[in-house]
Design an enzyme around this catalytic site. Structure first.
Site, PDB file in Angstrom:
ATOM      1  N   THR A   1      -6.687  10.347  -1.134  1.00  0.00           N
ATOM      2  CA  THR A   1      -6.778  11.249  -2.282  1.00  0.00           C
ATOM      3  C   THR A   1      -5.478  11.325  -3.057  1.00  0.00           C
ATOM      4  O   THR A   1      -5.426  11.933  -4.115  1.00  0.00           O
ATOM      5  CB  THR A   1      -7.168  12.669  -1.819  1.00  0.00           C
ATOM      6  OG1 THR A   1      -6.214  13.123  -0.855  1.00  0.00           O
ATOM      7  CG2 THR A   1      -8.546  12.672  -1.198  1.00  0.00           C
TER       8      THR A   1
ATOM      9  N   THR B   1      -1.494  -2.847  10.250  1.00  0.00           N
ATOM     10  CA  THR B   1      -1.910  -3.036   8.867  1.00  0.00           C
ATOM     11  C   THR B   1      -0.778  -3.763   8.156  1.00  0.00           C
ATOM     12  O   THR B   1      -0.082  -3.237   7.317  1.00  0.00           O
ATOM     13  CB  THR B   1      -2.258  -1.720   8.153  1.00  0.00           C
ATOM     14  OG1 THR B   1      -2.652  -2.044   6.821  1.00  0.00           O
ATOM     15  CG2 THR B   1      -1.131  -0.731   8.140  1.00  0.00           C
TER      16      THR B   1
ATOM     17  N   THR C   1       0.868  -1.184   0.000  1.00  0.00           N
ATOM     18  CA  THR C   1       0.000   0.000   0.000  1.00  0.00           C
ATOM     19  C   THR C   1       0.910   1.241   0.000  1.00  0.00           C
ATOM     20  O   THR C   1       1.369   1.657  -1.044  1.00  0.00           O
ATOM     21  CB  THR C   1      -0.977  -0.010   1.190  1.00  0.00           C
ATOM     22  OG1 THR C   1      -0.255  -0.275   2.410  1.00  0.00           O
ATOM     23  CG2 THR C   1      -2.038  -1.089   0.995  1.00  0.00           C
TER      24      THR C   1
ATOM     25  N   ASN D   1      -0.305  10.538   5.354  1.00  0.00           N
ATOM     26  CA  ASN D   1      -1.580  10.155   5.935  1.00  0.00           C
ATOM     27  C   ASN D   1      -2.644  11.242   5.834  1.00  0.00           C
ATOM     28  O   ASN D   1      -3.832  10.961   5.939  1.00  0.00           O
ATOM     29  CB  ASN D   1      -1.382   9.724   7.392  1.00  0.00           C
ATOM     30  CG  ASN D   1      -0.783   8.350   7.467  1.00  0.00           C
ATOM     31  OD1 ASN D   1      -1.463   7.354   7.281  1.00  0.00           O
ATOM     32  ND2 ASN D   1       0.525   8.273   7.694  1.00  0.00           N
TER      33      ASN D   1
ATOM     34  N   LYS E   1       4.039  -7.137   4.027  1.00  0.00           N
ATOM     35  CA  LYS E   1       3.787  -5.739   3.693  1.00  0.00           C
ATOM     36  C   LYS E   1       3.428  -5.016   4.972  1.00  0.00           C
ATOM     37  O   LYS E   1       2.921  -5.599   5.931  1.00  0.00           O
ATOM     38  CB  LYS E   1       2.673  -5.598   2.658  1.00  0.00           C
ATOM     39  CG  LYS E   1       1.288  -6.028   3.087  1.00  0.00           C
ATOM     40  CD  LYS E   1       0.460  -5.038   3.873  1.00  0.00           C
ATOM     41  CE  LYS E   1       0.380  -3.698   3.209  1.00  0.00           C
ATOM     42  NZ  LYS E   1      -0.443  -2.746   4.063  1.00  0.00           N
TER      43      LYS E   1
ATOM     44  N   GLU F   1       6.082   4.701   7.277  1.00  0.00           N
ATOM     45  CA  GLU F   1       5.715   5.838   6.427  1.00  0.00           C
ATOM     46  C   GLU F   1       6.541   7.070   6.775  1.00  0.00           C
ATOM     47  O   GLU F   1       6.522   7.547   7.902  1.00  0.00           O
ATOM     48  CB  GLU F   1       4.224   6.130   6.571  1.00  0.00           C
ATOM     49  CG  GLU F   1       3.357   5.047   5.941  1.00  0.00           C
ATOM     50  CD  GLU F   1       1.895   5.221   6.231  1.00  0.00           C
ATOM     51  OE1 GLU F   1       1.096   4.606   5.499  1.00  0.00           O
ATOM     52  OE2 GLU F   1       1.540   5.935   7.180  1.00  0.00           O
TER      53      GLU F   1
END
Length: 408
Positions: free
Chosen positions: A408, A195, A158, A403, A184, A281
């Site tokens: 979007t 996640t 992702t 995040n 992942k 991230e």
């Protein structure tokens, strides 16, 4: 090559989930994401003994429920199908039916038992799966143009920036046993799973109950000891498939080489966990927290988790600020018994607290150390014999950017 209990574990260069005998994998773009691969699969030539661990989030996603229910029936899996871009979580009765349909379609395509198919999803929560796209992905399984472990690894990502994989070999009963893995995870990562999806394969023959016990124990000191941002997701799971194609004597807790197998499985799990933590991230650094001399295993783990989960510690590491007070603070709120007069803390080899007292250390040297790609924080409790390690990453401006615009 590494040694564990005097035995060799050979780390394979560029090893994958298909390194063990009898496994294939692949990935394809089926339209769940704009251009990236978004549907993948792992398949064993024969049914495999399997074990699984799952998120503790109360809102467990539909694919997780389907997989868990199937695995509980006969402890076997032969195929795993995974999609990214859509979590199929918090989708009600329709989402559950879609996960069942995903399982059924894969079983029909590969001519395996329905309950021998595991399904997994990752991505946005609260949206129904576009089943026409999922069916198109399933029909691509087996196409030689889409077969490769690298494509599988890419298909499950992702916000990850890199694929995550590892494989090792060990000798058991005169046979060369291989254990491979892929995972992942980049955001919504916190101890007790996140996640995160992890898939481990081996060509060893392993008894189901022993494999489940080993996976649960190993998860507690690997996947459950990483954090990125303190959020735990609804979809994470780790599955292990052992297809027995190397025809060793069945591995159980009574086998002479059982602990050698467990250590190799643990190595694979820890490597995948560290790769997830490093790829947090927006992260620029891998952080490792080692707790030693704790009065209990629980204390060792909780102290390490408290430090690795602290946003103040994580931001200080990002800024290369040797602010040891933030570490002390995190240790203090770990809700574990702390002998404040014995605690010692070091940043790598640089001691900053000794027996509860501040050390006159070189701040410039410490700051330079914190600019490295990997940072180690050692917490010496000096109040027992237990130890634990946790992994995480720094917290950066880019984490907010990623995040803030995730959908979007």
């Amino acid at each position: 090559m590494i040694l564990t209990k005097g035995k060799k574990i050979q780390v394979l260069q560029d090893g994958h989930v298909t390194s063990p005998k009898g496994f294939s994998a692949g990935g394809v773009h089926c339209g769940l994401r704009k251009t990236k691969l978004d549907f993948g699969w792992i398949h064993s030539e024969v049914p495999a003994c399997a074990a699984g661990v799952y998120t503790l989030n109360a809102f467990q996603a539909a694919p997780l429920k389907v997989t868990k229910n199937s695995l509980e029936k006969d402890d076997q899996l032969q195929t795993i199908v995974v999609n990214s871009g859509n979590a199929n979580s918090f989708t009600g009765t329709q989402g559950y039916q879609d996960a069942l349909k995903m399982q059924q379609l894969a079983a029909e395509k590969l001519k395996v038992e329905v309950d021998n198919v595991a399904v997994a999803s990752t991505g946005v929560i609260g949206e129904l799966l576009p089943m026409e796209n999922i069916e198109a992905g399933i029909q691509s399984i087996g196409d030689s143009n889409h077969l490769s472990p690298e494509k599988f690894e890419q298909s499950i990502l992702t916000t990850d920036t890199i694929t995550k994989h590892v494989a090792v070999q060990i000798e058991i009963d005169g046979k060369t046993i291989t254990i491979g893995g892929a995972a992942k995870g980049s955001g919504m990562i916190h101890p007790n799973m996140a996640t995160m999806l992890g898939f481990i394969t081996t060509d060893a023959a392993v008894e189901a109950q022993s494999l489940q016990k080993a996976l649960r124990s190993i998860t507690d000191c690997s996947f459950n000891m990483i954090t990125v941002d303190g959020d735990s997701s609804t979809n994470d799971m780790v599955l292990v498939l052992a297809n027995g194609m190397k025809e060793n004597h069945l591995l159980t807790e009574n086998h002479a080489d059982w602990m050698r197998f467990v250590e190799a499985l643990k190595f694979v799990s820890e490597e995948l966990a560290k790769q997830i933590a490093k790829d947090g991230e927006g992260a620029t650094k891998l952080i490792e927290v080692n707790t030693t001399g704790a009065p209990s295993e629980t204390a060792a783990k909780q102290v390490a988790k408290a430090v690795i989960s602290s946003n103040l510690v994580k931001t200080a590491i990002y800024g290369a600020d040797p602010n040891w007070g933030r570490i002390i603070c995190a240790v203090g709120y770990s809700e574990q018994p702390i002998n404040t007069d014995k605690i010692s803390i070091s940043l790598g080899e640089i001691e900053v607290v000794h027996h509860g007292q501040v050390v006159n250390f070189n701040e410039h040297e410490a700051s330079q150390y914190l600019q490295a790609d990997a940072v180690i924080i050692n917490v010496h409790m000096q109040d027992g014999m237990y130890q634990a390690t946790a992994w995480g990453c720094d917290l950066t401006y880019d984490y907010v950017k990623i995040n803030a615009s995730y959908r979007t």
